[in-house]
Design a protein around this motif. Structure first.
Motif, PDB file in Angstrom:
ATOM      1  N   THR A 162       0.802  -1.225   0.000  1.00  0.00           N
ATOM      2  CA  THR A 162       0.000   0.000   0.000  1.00  0.00           C
ATOM      3  C   THR A 162       0.834   1.274   0.000  1.00  0.00           C
ATOM      4  O   THR A 162       0.301   2.365  -0.241  1.00  0.00           O
ATOM      5  CB  THR A 162      -0.934   0.025   1.220  1.00  0.00           C
ATOM      6  OG1 THR A 162      -0.154  -0.094   2.422  1.00  0.00           O
ATOM      7  CG2 THR A 162      -1.937  -1.128   1.152  1.00  0.00           C
ATOM      8  N   SER A 163       2.141   1.164   0.254  1.00  0.00           N
ATOM      9  CA  SER A 163       2.998   2.355   0.282  1.00  0.00           C
ATOM     10  C   SER A 163       3.520   2.663  -1.116  1.00  0.00           C
ATOM     11  O   SER A 163       4.235   1.870  -1.719  1.00  0.00           O
ATOM     12  CB  SER A 163       4.175   2.145   1.240  1.00  0.00           C
ATOM     13  OG  SER A 163       5.063   3.251   1.168  1.00  0.00           O
ATOM     14  N   ARG A 164       3.160   3.860  -1.620  1.00  0.00           N
ATOM     15  CA  ARG A 164       3.640   4.313  -2.930  1.00  0.00           C
ATOM     16  C   ARG A 164       4.217   5.708  -2.775  1.00  0.00           C
ATOM     17  O   ARG A 164       3.581   6.593  -2.205  1.00  0.00           O
ATOM     18  CB  ARG A 164       2.515   4.322  -3.964  1.00  0.00           C
ATOM     19  CG  ARG A 164       1.868   2.971  -4.214  1.00  0.00           C
ATOM     20  CD  ARG A 164       0.916   3.064  -5.396  1.00  0.00           C
ATOM     21  NE  ARG A 164       0.105   1.869  -5.539  1.00  0.00           N
ATOM     22  CZ  ARG A 164      -1.132   1.745  -5.071  1.00  0.00           C
ATOM     23  NH1 ARG A 164      -1.679   2.756  -4.421  1.00  0.00           N
ATOM     24  NH2 ARG A 164      -1.801   0.633  -5.244  1.00  0.00           N
ATOM     25  N   THR A 165       5.405   5.906  -3.307  1.00  0.00           N
ATOM     26  CA  THR A 165       6.107   7.188  -3.211  1.00  0.00           C
ATOM     27  C   THR A 165       6.268   7.780  -4.604  1.00  0.00           C
ATOM     28  O   THR A 165       6.646   7.081  -5.548  1.00  0.00           O
ATOM     29  CB  THR A 165       7.487   7.004  -2.558  1.00  0.00           C
ATOM     30  OG1 THR A 165       7.306   6.505  -1.219  1.00  0.00           O
ATOM     31  CG2 THR A 165       8.250   8.316  -2.501  1.00  0.00           C
ATOM     32  N   PHE A 166       6.007   9.072  -4.730  1.00  0.00           N
ATOM     33  CA  PHE A 166       6.148   9.804  -5.991  1.00  0.00           C
ATOM     34  C   PHE A 166       7.349  10.733  -5.840  1.00  0.00           C
ATOM     35  O   PHE A 166       7.400  11.544  -4.910  1.00  0.00           O
ATOM     36  CB  PHE A 166       4.869  10.606  -6.247  1.00  0.00           C
ATOM     37  CG  PHE A 166       4.616  10.964  -7.683  1.00  0.00           C
ATOM     38  CD1 PHE A 166       5.296  10.347  -8.728  1.00  0.00           C
ATOM     39  CD2 PHE A 166       3.655  11.913  -8.008  1.00  0.00           C
ATOM     40  CE1 PHE A 166       5.034  10.676 -10.059  1.00  0.00           C
ATOM     41  CE2 PHE A 166       3.385  12.253  -9.324  1.00  0.00           C
ATOM     42  CZ  PHE A 166       4.070  11.633 -10.353  1.00  0.00           C
ATOM     43  N   ASP A 207       1.299   8.027  -1.262  1.00  0.00           N
ATOM     44  CA  ASP A 207       1.330   8.365   0.163  1.00  0.00           C
ATOM     45  C   ASP A 207       2.464   9.323   0.494  1.00  0.00           C
ATOM     46  O   ASP A 207       2.342  10.168   1.378  1.00  0.00           O
ATOM     47  CB  ASP A 207       1.521   7.090   1.003  1.00  0.00           C
ATOM     48  CG  ASP A 207       0.556   5.997   0.624  1.00  0.00           C
ATOM     49  OD1 ASP A 207      -0.628   6.143   0.930  1.00  0.00           O
ATOM     50  OD2 ASP A 207       0.988   5.010   0.008  1.00  0.00           O
ATOM     51  N   ASN A 208       3.582   9.152  -0.204  1.00  0.00           N
ATOM     52  CA  ASN A 208       4.793   9.927   0.075  1.00  0.00           C
ATOM     53  C   ASN A 208       5.214  10.698  -1.168  1.00  0.00           C
ATOM     54  O   ASN A 208       5.055  10.222  -2.295  1.00  0.00           O
ATOM     55  CB  ASN A 208       5.942   8.999   0.507  1.00  0.00           C
ATOM     56  CG  ASN A 208       5.562   8.108   1.666  1.00  0.00           C
ATOM     57  OD1 ASN A 208       4.949   8.549   2.631  1.00  0.00           O
ATOM     58  ND2 ASN A 208       5.916   6.840   1.576  1.00  0.00           N
ATOM     59  N   PHE A 209       5.812  11.873  -0.925  1.00  0.00           N
ATOM     60  CA  PHE A 209       6.181  12.755  -2.030  1.00  0.00           C
ATOM     61  C   PHE A 209       7.573  13.333  -1.771  1.00  0.00           C
ATOM     62  O   PHE A 209       7.845  13.849  -0.682  1.00  0.00           O
ATOM     63  CB  PHE A 209       5.149  13.881  -2.167  1.00  0.00           C
ATOM     64  CG  PHE A 209       3.742  13.390  -2.401  1.00  0.00           C
ATOM     65  CD1 PHE A 209       3.211  13.351  -3.672  1.00  0.00           C
ATOM     66  CD2 PHE A 209       2.968  12.930  -1.342  1.00  0.00           C
ATOM     67  CE1 PHE A 209       1.922  12.873  -3.893  1.00  0.00           C
ATOM     68  CE2 PHE A 209       1.679  12.455  -1.548  1.00  0.00           C
ATOM     69  CZ  PHE A 209       1.152  12.431  -2.821  1.00  0.00           C
ATOM     70  N   ILE A 210       8.444  13.231  -2.777  1.00  0.00           N
ATOM     71  CA  ILE A 210       9.809  13.740  -2.670  1.00  0.00           C
ATOM     72  C   ILE A 210      10.046  14.656  -3.863  1.00  0.00           C
ATOM     73  O   ILE A 210       9.979  14.220  -5.016  1.00  0.00           O
ATOM     74  CB  ILE A 210      10.838  12.600  -2.657  1.00  0.00           C
ATOM     75  CG1 ILE A 210      10.566  11.645  -1.483  1.00  0.00           C
ATOM     76  CG2 ILE A 210      12.261  13.154  -2.570  1.00  0.00           C
ATOM     77  CD1 ILE A 210      11.393  10.364  -1.513  1.00  0.00           C
ATOM     78  N   SER A 220      -5.935  12.033   3.913  1.00  0.00           N
ATOM     79  CA  SER A 220      -5.283  11.034   4.745  1.00  0.00           C
ATOM     80  C   SER A 220      -3.828  11.443   4.946  1.00  0.00           C
ATOM     81  O   SER A 220      -3.309  12.314   4.247  1.00  0.00           O
ATOM     82  CB  SER A 220      -5.369   9.659   4.074  1.00  0.00           C
ATOM     83  OG  SER A 220      -4.768   9.687   2.796  1.00  0.00           O
ATOM     84  N   ASN A 221      -3.168  10.813   5.891  1.00  0.00           N
ATOM     85  CA  ASN A 221      -1.804  11.216   6.250  1.00  0.00           C
ATOM     86  C   ASN A 221      -0.840  11.073   5.077  1.00  0.00           C
ATOM     87  O   ASN A 221      -0.804  10.051   4.402  1.00  0.00           O
ATOM     88  CB  ASN A 221      -1.316  10.381   7.425  1.00  0.00           C
ATOM     89  CG  ASN A 221      -2.070  10.699   8.704  1.00  0.00           C
ATOM     90  OD1 ASN A 221      -2.601  11.791   8.850  1.00  0.00           O
ATOM     91  ND2 ASN A 221      -2.117   9.753   9.627  1.00  0.00           N
ATOM     92  N   LYS A 222      -0.053  12.129   4.854  1.00  0.00           N
ATOM     93  CA  LYS A 222       0.937  12.165   3.786  1.00  0.00           C
ATOM     94  C   LYS A 222       2.276  12.642   4.337  1.00  0.00           C
ATOM     95  O   LYS A 222       2.339  13.278   5.390  1.00  0.00           O
ATOM     96  CB  LYS A 222       0.500  13.125   2.667  1.00  0.00           C
ATOM     97  CG  LYS A 222      -0.897  12.891   2.124  1.00  0.00           C
ATOM     98  CD  LYS A 222      -0.984  11.644   1.276  1.00  0.00           C
ATOM     99  CE  LYS A 222      -2.371  11.513   0.662  1.00  0.00           C
ATOM    100  NZ  LYS A 222      -2.513  10.269  -0.153  1.00  0.00           N
TER     101      LYS A 222
END
Length: 265
Positions: A145-149, A174-177, A203-205
């Motif tokens: 379920t964890s996807r990072t962009f 979920d995560n952004f860099i 939702s939490n990001k």
């Protein structure tokens, strides 16, 4: 659709060991895989998006052979329009993952680097492409379920806008860099936040944001302050100002730092 090409060439006995190679074929898609036992590899695949088939690539760590439930990191990498072009972003993301002891993730991107001018008014089409890629990877490689962009330059602007504008249900990332966004995207983000033209409830990001000496310091600082002042309860935010490093030298460091941050390493 992912496939493997399998062919058996037999065993060639050499003093150094045994060489094995295998392939399989499917008319709709080709995935070429070259591997040794317990080794990492890169596969190519095709996936549907906007009525046509697009080509992607995915890095699979050695751990993937025994654990396919790994988080996925999606790199958006186009030909840079505002800064010097970098050709090794995919490798630098992989390096960032490898720097974390005991941590594994798959890394995904387009197979080639499109010659695209990623401006704010074209955000939606770029986001939809990676949304479709994420759906394919989730069905084919890992359902974690964890996807990072992740992205730099103009592409990091797409990453930032996705944080605020992507649909909450279902949320893709979920995560952004983001590192060194272009001026047009930085200004667009400031306007978006100040005018509150986005959903405040999400939702939490997590967001890791950075910029180098090559960028507009005043504009990037204003963007950081704008995000901080918004005080989003759903956002865990870290920003880094690289005051002694230019664009060419910053993204390998910022990619690794961002990966450590979003995965609490």
């Amino acid at each position: 659709m992912k496939t493997k090409l399998n062919y058996a060439m037999g065993f060639i006995m050499l003093a150094a060991g045994v060489l094995n190679a295998s392939f399989s074929h499917d008319v709709n898609s080709i995935t070429a895989t070259f591997e040794t036992e317990a080794s990492s590899r890169i596969e190519t695949f095709t996936f549907p998006s906007n009525g046509k088939m697009e080509k992607g690539k995915i890095y699979l760590p050695a751990a993937y052979d025994t654990n396919k439930d790994l988080p996925a990191i999606f790199l958006i990498d186009y030909t840079e329009q505002h800064f010097k072009i970098a050709m090794d972003e995919f490798e630098k993301v992989i390096d960032g993952v490898r720097q974390i002891e005991g941590f594994d993730a798959v890394v995904v991107s387009l197979e080639s680097i499109p010659d695209v001018d990623a401006e704010p008014d074209t955000y939606q089409e770029h986001y939809e492409l990676f949304k479709d890629m994420a759906a394919y990877v989730g069905e084919t490689y890992t359902a974690h379920t964890s996807r990072t962009f992740i992205g730099k330059g103009s592409e990091s602007g797409i990453v930032l806008v996705a944080l605020f504008l992507e649909d909450e249900e279902p949320s893709v990332f979920d995560n952004f860099i983001a590192t060194d966004p272009s001026g047009p995207y930085a200004r667009a983000l400031i306007n978006l936040i100040e005018n509150q033209t986005h959903s405040k409830s999400r939702s939490n990001k997590k967001l890791h944001f950075s910029f180098s000496t090559s960028n507009n310091r005043a504009l990037c600082t204003k963007l950081i302050n704008t995000i901080d002042n918004a005080q989003y309860p759903w956002l865990q935010f870290e920003s880094v100002k690289y005051t002694d490093s230019n664009y060419e030298n910053t993204y390998p460091v910022s990619f690794a730092a961002g990966i450590k941050f979003v995965f609490d390493k």
